[in-house]
Design an enzyme around this catalytic site. Structure first.
Site, PDB file in Angstrom:
ATOM      1  N   GLU B  26       0.857  -1.199   0.000  1.00  0.00           N
ATOM      2  CA  GLU B  26       0.000   0.000   0.000  1.00  0.00           C
ATOM      3  C   GLU B  26       0.882   1.232   0.000  1.00  0.00           C
ATOM      4  O   GLU B  26       1.204   1.784   1.042  1.00  0.00           O
ATOM      5  CB  GLU B  26      -0.920  -0.020   1.220  1.00  0.00           C
ATOM      6  CG  GLU B  26      -1.725  -1.283   1.414  1.00  0.00           C
ATOM      7  CD  GLU B  26      -2.577  -1.636   0.202  1.00  0.00           C
ATOM      8  OE1 GLU B  26      -3.260  -0.730  -0.310  1.00  0.00           O
ATOM      9  OE2 GLU B  26      -2.541  -2.808  -0.246  1.00  0.00           O
ATOM     10  N   LYS B 156      -2.300 -13.620  18.764  1.00  0.00           N
ATOM     11  CA  LYS B 156      -2.859 -13.288  17.445  1.00  0.00           C
ATOM     12  C   LYS B 156      -4.369 -13.418  17.385  1.00  0.00           C
ATOM     13  O   LYS B 156      -4.917 -13.867  16.381  1.00  0.00           O
ATOM     14  CB  LYS B 156      -2.208 -14.171  16.368  1.00  0.00           C
ATOM     15  CG  LYS B 156      -0.698 -14.015  16.321  1.00  0.00           C
ATOM     16  CD  LYS B 156       0.007 -15.160  15.628  1.00  0.00           C
ATOM     17  CE  LYS B 156       1.510 -15.000  15.757  1.00  0.00           C
ATOM     18  NZ  LYS B 156       2.241 -16.184  15.291  1.00  0.00           N
ATOM     19  N   ASP B 232       7.108 -11.483  13.449  1.00  0.00           N
ATOM     20  CA  ASP B 232       5.971 -12.337  13.123  1.00  0.00           C
ATOM     21  C   ASP B 232       4.766 -11.421  12.885  1.00  0.00           C
ATOM     22  O   ASP B 232       4.098 -10.982  13.823  1.00  0.00           O
ATOM     23  CB  ASP B 232       5.715 -13.298  14.293  1.00  0.00           C
ATOM     24  CG  ASP B 232       4.711 -14.380  13.934  1.00  0.00           C
ATOM     25  OD1 ASP B 232       4.034 -14.252  12.885  1.00  0.00           O
ATOM     26  OD2 ASP B 232       4.594 -15.351  14.693  1.00  0.00           O
ATOM     27  N   HIS B 327      -4.800   8.941  -2.706  1.00  0.00           N
ATOM     28  CA  HIS B 327      -4.659   7.613  -3.307  1.00  0.00           C
ATOM     29  C   HIS B 327      -4.529   7.720  -4.830  1.00  0.00           C
ATOM     30  O   HIS B 327      -3.697   7.074  -5.448  1.00  0.00           O
ATOM     31  CB  HIS B 327      -5.852   6.727  -2.948  1.00  0.00           C
ATOM     32  CG  HIS B 327      -5.643   5.994  -1.675  1.00  0.00           C
ATOM     33  ND1 HIS B 327      -5.071   4.761  -1.606  1.00  0.00           N
ATOM     34  CD2 HIS B 327      -5.892   6.353  -0.412  1.00  0.00           C
ATOM     35  CE1 HIS B 327      -5.005   4.375  -0.353  1.00  0.00           C
ATOM     36  NE2 HIS B 327      -5.495   5.317   0.401  1.00  0.00           N
TER      37      HIS B 327
END
Lengths: 333, 333, 333, 333
Positions: B26, B156, B232, B327
């Site tokens: 992105e 997570k 991670d 964007h």
């Protein structure tokens, strides 16, 4: 990056055996997911189905009071066709499906839902929402713009709304594994896997204050898959909020994953990178199909891969010491 | 990957200007975060402080009934020294700090907390928990092993426990930006940024059923930082659950991010990769320091980077149309 | 029990001054809520509006796999008219509005939404859901009954679904209080009340792992009101999940409460008790009106009462020591 | 109000058969809970154990920045004895046990934990927190008072913090019911009850975005019990956040309820009312005992009663139509 599999998948979007690319620094993920691929393949394959497909953006507006906000929403409901046209005029691939409103005092959160073809659609829905705000403000100048995104979309946040109202592809992958293959490939029993799932994924996550999620490590496989296929990896935040459901059927193991918010595309940011293109081609997601079909195929493969990784890890955790031993073995090799 | 900054940081762990590497598909993230770096630097820099540092693993055991589970926990509380020794015998870098118990009927979830030096510590705490289970089972054979991880760790998953009890580094980054720099660099006002934060990050996220999180896009910057530094990345699931707090001070903008669960290390999986090593060196996180200091430095840099990205995006969203325009501009270039 | 007020309310459902009965063991609630009634009345009264009104029951069914569950839902969507008739045949006052489906593997949660007239509707929706299950099972014998309630309704549980999809009456009450009345009646300032709300109700509740709720004590007033008017008091569990939104307008205080899940009725269990009948009559909720209008009137009065209690407590907490002093004074008298 | 039972309870706090008073407008609750009492009594009774007992209040303070807040907490940790004395000087029955801190930017939430004897303790902890704030402000005048309660306590809100850190009495009640009594009294089987619990209480609540809760209707019994015994009924909001855990043992049913936040007292507001006194006497909670023992006894009885009501309702829902039939029968009689 390494590919695991083949993962055998059955269903309307995928009817195939695919090698799944996983990009991760956590190398034990590869053999673990591979083991899941093997046991599900010998068991006849994973059935995958897409329950829903939409992308959302919630704008945040402000009225002078709640009554005015309510009036606005009533009018918008009557003007849905016109709103669809506003969106359609600016984009061939973005279609307004519906919208949902939330009120807090005089604040109004409008959550627009769109079809975005084969794109994940982050930018498409932002552009469409932008057009809708402009149109609303012309028609209702008394309404004040606060934000193009009111966090009720919701993008990359741990919440409940995406699972309930839908965002991305809602995919279920399921398999029934004969008892003997659970024993041979997973070194476990259907009973122990089901028990572990209930006590760890359901009760343990609840205890942790988990929100709409019951799994061991969807996030790991999902991130590795997203990075390998050029997706916006931060969408694992909501993408990993999903459910295992497992049961004994006869003496065999029914095992499923339900992942309501897989946000993936086969076109858009990241997809122009050569290794991403290779991976998407290998996965059969660069074919000529109806708009949206390639992306849905990709989502089903994602879910099937998550199933493989989840099943394998749960099986490992049914034995004391096995998880650690696997890590040690992997890291020494 | 691209580096943004320099990000100017002040505090016990970092007193420096650092170029921050962000790996992402992105691309608008780079100029956006860079803008945040510039405005905070001219405002005197970002103050960073580590509130807490620990890593956890929750094992899941089963007693015959709740009374037996309660008795076990009472005994373990008296034997904490012995448990510390069990852990210390197997690892020089893992230290048991404390443990926390949760009971559900006859099920017992023991959440062990450890120091793990400069490692994120996933494997170290698994190994230590493994040793503790073995020791518990020798002393109390009536207790049954269910899982090395009972999802109360929690790793997570979107939940509340990590923020409340701590997992990883709890870091606060804060800055006060003069009104004139908000105008010049961010094209906004302190009032509009505070207002947007309240209505979007606090109220909007609450509406979405968000859990312990109030921000616009911590996940984006965090993932890009994690990938660039060999972490991670799936730990952004809980890592992105954090809080902006912003206020008007006089006429200026006080802006802070509180990120209670940054799970990063400077040693361990992923850190052996050349570009990761380069990035960690550039960030000054490969120095000879007390164990844990390099990792804490890295965590403070992560938080400061998240602040830059968050501030810039919020400022952009105070204007209708600006987010989309940014964007479009980026993608055409 | 004691009545407080009059509470002055303006809007389509209530345009009146009403004395509000509150049944509680916590006596400081009376003068506190009364203070809120006074300051809102001198400020011109509380505006109340009903955003939505529906009652729900979610049944839990089981298919052989996810595809079969999906097929069933597709068919039901086409047969909505028939389903409406099934409900209508058994009850004159229960009307099926819509339904919402959630899938977990082969499990199917169907959340039916009904109009239930002036009844809170717990039993009416159970009866209607019962009829719908019977009808579904006749048409689709392959589908297995699991439960008349799958906890996705959800009744009396702390969750997100009711606020997002609606259950009960969604009511907003709002008022603007001139600065001088805030000073005279509430001994505070608009700024301090707004600041306290943000730091306590929004940030503090988020920190606690709160789910879709941002208030100081909606539960207290709501329970007292429910007991006094013959409601099922356990519905305060979800009823108390609501939002304060407060802002400075000019120099004055805009203060609102949004309570999405007020589940009240003017007929049904508890309403036959003499003191309940007296209270409902006094509140003007026993008039001849369109079905549902008496219950909606009651819900608006509930919300306005909650506003009075909330505003008064927040004002008290802006001063150190005041809350405790009020309790001490009350208990000595 | 009606009494159900006798409920047979075994354990350190209660070793007795007690008739349980339940005050409710929902009359089917009585026969349903009574059925649970009968089947558990013939099965040898319900084992009850208190896991924890404490009451909390979180104050909200503000420092100039996060570092200052961190320094304050470090100092307070060293001065815990002094803080205990501050509390002890003003109350004979309130004892400071510990405190927990949360930081958001420069905001500081201090959650104090107290023993409060036989009182539920709402006012005792408010008074003690008041004294602690006064003492903190004298020692650290740079710290600003924001609120006596920062909603991190948390009182009467649906959240995660109370279950994780404790508030009120954490009680587990459990029973093993022979298969034949499940058949005879509950007209069901252990298998069907366990299955229903998993699919409804665990999965269904998760789907709903439920937070730390997995039960069918703890709230109903708890409110009826609270009203009958003079408790602050609004505490059912967090009190009803609890867990059923059920399993097949051999062929029999192990069934337990874990209720971490039962907030009850035998002295204080509401306890002076004659019928409340009668009820507390009948329950054996007005005896001369160590401070806290009467309240803990009451909490165990509450949990055992909740178990009876929960078990009975779940059994009823295993049959299609039974729940509705029971309501119809009750309301006609």
């Amino acid at each position: 990056m390494q590919s695991v599999g083949p993962v055998k998948i059955i269903g309307p979007e995928v009817n195939d055996e695919v090698m799944v690319p996983l990009a991760t620094y956590e190398q034990p993920l590869w053999p673990s997911t591979h083991r899941g691929a093997r046991v599900t393949a010998v068991s006849g394959g994973i059935h995958g189905v897409v329950i829903d497909d939409r992308m959302t953006r919630s704008v945040l507006l402000e009225a002078s009071d709640a009554s005015e906000a309510l009036r606005l929403v009533s009018e918008l409901k009557r003007k849905k066709d016109e709103m669809e046209n506003v969106v359609g005029r600016h984009s061939r691939f973005t279609h307004l499906l519906d919208f949902h409103a939330q009120f807090v005092g005089n604040l109004l959160y409008l959550r627009f839902e769109f079809k975005t073809g084969d794109a994940a659609g982050h930018n498409m829905v932002t552009a469409a929402a932008d057009q809708l705000i402009t149109w609303i403000q012309q028609a209702y100048p008394e309404v004040k713009y606060i934000s193009i995104s009111g966090n009720y979309c919701t993008d990359k946040k741990a919440s409940a709304v995406n699972g309930i109202l839908g965002r991305g592809k809602n995919v279920i992958a399921e398999v029934t594994i004969p008892q003997k293959w659970v024993a041979r490939y997973l070194k476990s029993t259907p009973e122990r896997i089901v028990e572990l799932h209930i006590k760890k994924n359901l009760i343990g996550t609840m205890l942790a204050g988990g929100i709409r999620t019951a799994n061991a490590h969807f996030a790991n496989v999902l991130l590795a898959f997203y990075v390998a296929t050029g997706q916006d990896g931060a969408n694992i935040v909501e993408g990993s909020q999903g459910f295992v459901h497992a049961e004994i059927r006869d003496v065999d193991l029914y095992f499923s994953v339900t992942i309501p918010n897989i946000i993936v595309g086969t076109v858009g940011n990241g997809k122009e990178i050569p290794f991403v293109q290779d991976n998407l081609k290998t996965l059969g997601c660069f074919e000529k199909r109806e708009p949206g079909q390639n992306a849905r195929r990709l989502a089903v493969i994602a879910a099937a891969s998550v199933l493989c990784g989840e099943l394998s890890l749960l099986a490992a955790q049914t034995h004391q010491g096995e998880l650690m031993a696997a890590h040690v073995k992997m890291e020494r090799s």
